[in-house]
Enzyme design. Sequence first.
Site, PDB file in Angstrom:
ATOM      1  CE  LYS A   1      -2.844   3.593  -0.315  1.00  0.00           C
ATOM      2  NZ  LYS A   1      -3.409   3.051   0.932  1.00  0.00           N
TER       3      LYS A   1
ATOM      4  CG  ASP B   1      -0.887   1.405  -2.611  1.00  0.00           C
ATOM      5  OD1 ASP B   1      -2.061   1.161  -3.371  1.00  0.00           O
ATOM      6  OD2 ASP B   1      -1.147   1.148  -1.408  1.00  0.00           O
TER       7      ASP B   1
ATOM      8  NE  ARG C   1      -3.260  -7.762   2.506  1.00  0.00           N
ATOM      9  CZ  ARG C   1      -3.807  -7.470   3.783  1.00  0.00           C
ATOM     10  NH1 ARG C   1      -4.669  -8.324   4.182  1.00  0.00           N
ATOM     11  NH2 ARG C   1      -3.872  -6.016   3.887  1.00  0.00           N
TER      12      ARG C   1
ATOM     13  CE  LYS D   1       3.052  -2.455  -0.382  1.00  0.00           C
ATOM     14  NZ  LYS D   1       1.760  -2.259   0.521  1.00  0.00           N
TER      15      LYS D   1
ATOM     16  CG  ASP E   1      -5.451   0.473  -0.481  1.00  0.00           C
ATOM     17  OD1 ASP E   1      -4.195   0.600  -0.936  1.00  0.00           O
ATOM     18  OD2 ASP E   1      -5.680   1.584   0.481  1.00  0.00           O
TER      19      ASP E   1
HETATM   20  N1  BES Z   1       0.543   0.633   1.341  1.00  0.00           N
HETATM   21  C1  BES Z   1      -0.659   0.594   2.232  1.00  0.00           C
HETATM   22  C2  BES Z   1      -0.404   0.628   3.548  1.00  0.00           C
HETATM   23  C3  BES Z   1       0.056   1.892   4.316  1.00  0.00           C
HETATM   24  C4  BES Z   1      -0.835   2.854   4.862  1.00  0.00           C
HETATM   25  C5  BES Z   1       1.534   2.139   4.265  1.00  0.00           C
HETATM   26  C6  BES Z   1      -0.177   4.205   5.402  1.00  0.00           C
HETATM   27  C7  BES Z   1       2.045   3.199   4.875  1.00  0.00           C
HETATM   28  C8  BES Z   1       0.972   4.377   5.284  1.00  0.00           C
HETATM   29  C9  BES Z   1      -1.391  -0.740   1.892  1.00  0.00           C
HETATM   30  O1  BES Z   1      -1.222  -1.059   0.679  1.00  0.00           O
HETATM   31  C10 BES Z   1      -2.831  -0.740   2.194  1.00  0.00           C
HETATM   32  O2  BES Z   1      -3.550   0.424   1.627  1.00  0.00           O
HETATM   33  N2  BES Z   1      -3.419  -1.385   3.085  1.00  0.00           N
HETATM   34  C11 BES Z   1      -4.900  -1.172   3.412  1.00  0.00           C
HETATM   35  C12 BES Z   1      -5.132  -2.609   3.568  1.00  0.00           C
HETATM   36  C13 BES Z   1      -6.486  -2.743   3.735  1.00  0.00           C
HETATM   37  C14 BES Z   1      -7.447  -2.290   2.550  1.00  0.00           C
HETATM   38  C15 BES Z   1      -7.146  -4.093   4.009  1.00  0.00           C
HETATM   39  C16 BES Z   1      -4.834  -0.507   4.604  1.00  0.00           C
HETATM   40  O3  BES Z   1      -4.000  -0.627   5.503  1.00  0.00           O
HETATM   41  O4  BES Z   1      -5.738   0.187   4.736  1.00  0.00           O
HETATM   42 ZN    ZN Z   2       0.536  -0.453  -0.446  1.00  0.00          ZN
HETATM   43 ZN    ZN Z   3      -2.633  -0.353  -0.580  1.00  0.00          ZN
END
Ligand code: BES
Ligand code: ZN
Ligand code: ZN
Length: 471
Positions: free
Chosen positions: A250, A243, A324, A238, A320
Amino acid sequence: MKKKLKAIIFPVLQEDSKLKGDKVAISFLKDIKKKELFKGEAGEQFIYYNTEKEEEWLFLGLGKKDKLITKKALELSGGAARTLTSKNRDFSLHILEEKLSKDILNSLIEGFYIGQYSFKTHKSDKKDKKVYCDKVEGNIEKADVKEALALAEATVIAREISNEPSNIIYPETLAKKVEKLGKKYGFEVEVIGEKKIKELGMESYLSVARGSDKEPKLIVMRYMNDKKSKEILGYVGKGITYDSGGYSIKPTSGMVTMNLDMAGGAAVLSAMTVIARMKLKLNVVGVIAACENLINGSAYKPGDIIQSMGGKSIFIGNTDAEGRLTLIDGVYYAKTVEKATKIVDIATLTGAAIYTVGSVATSSISTDDKFFASMEKAYELGSERIHRLPIYEEYDELLKHPFADLTNTAGNPGTITAGYFVAQFAEGVPFTHLDIAATCRSERDKGVYSEGATGSGTRPLYYLAKVLSEK
Ligand code: BES
Ligand code: ZN
Ligand code: ZN
């Protein structure tokens, strides 16, 4: 400048064991053990200044041999290195123990080097460029030292690139770094820009990238060192260089560390450096679909339905859940264009990973038992832990959406459904997904870890290549 004081780390087991080497050190050690000044318990550090030799000796307790796993050896040795680094010593690692396994010795060497790292690049008070102590002596094979130090250096590379903020590392600058490292260590790098990404049909990846003014870069690394074999190991990391969450934005507290959202890509890159340095006999292709997840007038939105290179349409439940979307095109590209015959993706994919097994282990799913067995071995050799989560058939339902083939918010269990979403695009090849969201970062300096990126996955990815190359 004042000359640095010399120091030596002597890692020792708790039980009485066979020791070989410096007689003075051994008899001193026996004495402090007898007097119970030092027991050799895991993590114990006994420091003594030898006036005759003008050397500081640090006896490091490793605990009992049957409890000593590679991860622990790495962490303990890193702790000793951190102690001496903070005292500004010029130090070496000296092995007196005769019966430590090769794997444990490697971990000790890696920890000794990695434990010296902290992210200081942007501090103006840094005196000199950091010179790493890398002297290893005593009961150890030279060849092993070379491999362990190369892996340690790679971990430091992964940490450094991941720690860089997003105003410094973005797709273009990341691509430049990869090109530089490819030249230095001997793997081929191709950087594919937006026009060609479009031609390739990587619509899912592009949907994320469109929210940023910075051009996406599909970074492809090739190391082909087994021309006779059709087997190609594909690593897809990735590479979200920032992000923000996009329109599903966020909160600042969650956003501030999101420069690290390319730590999976950094692990792939740094593993490639060692694979090439050690001249492993196999073919490996590394892919990073790098972009930023930001907000502008072209950004994708919750409720959108997008396309993908693999031909499946996707409903965007949340912008967010962008990782994927970039990974599926990366995985599909690795399979169809680069002809990868086995695929691993490594990603800071879900915050939920912390709720599976915490920051102690990387969460994983796999579609192939044999492939996963090699991965488990690679993690053990790589001084990290991995935990395999199940893929139950009931999860199929969760990925579906009434308006599109798939949804990018398949719900709980979030870590599994995110990985399973990516797996849909690796059909036909053994696939393992590594979610490093919980293992990619350390809150503070502790032992081998320094505040910020951990370099998680770097060593396991190298060892997986090595394990497969030896089959
Ligand atoms: N990059 C984040 C995941 C992440 C969170 C990595 C904290 C490291 C520390 C990812 O892109 C994300 O935001 N995922 C969401 C998915 C959800 C919206 C289905 C998450 O985990 O909240
Ligand atoms: Zn992410
Ligand atoms: Zn994200």
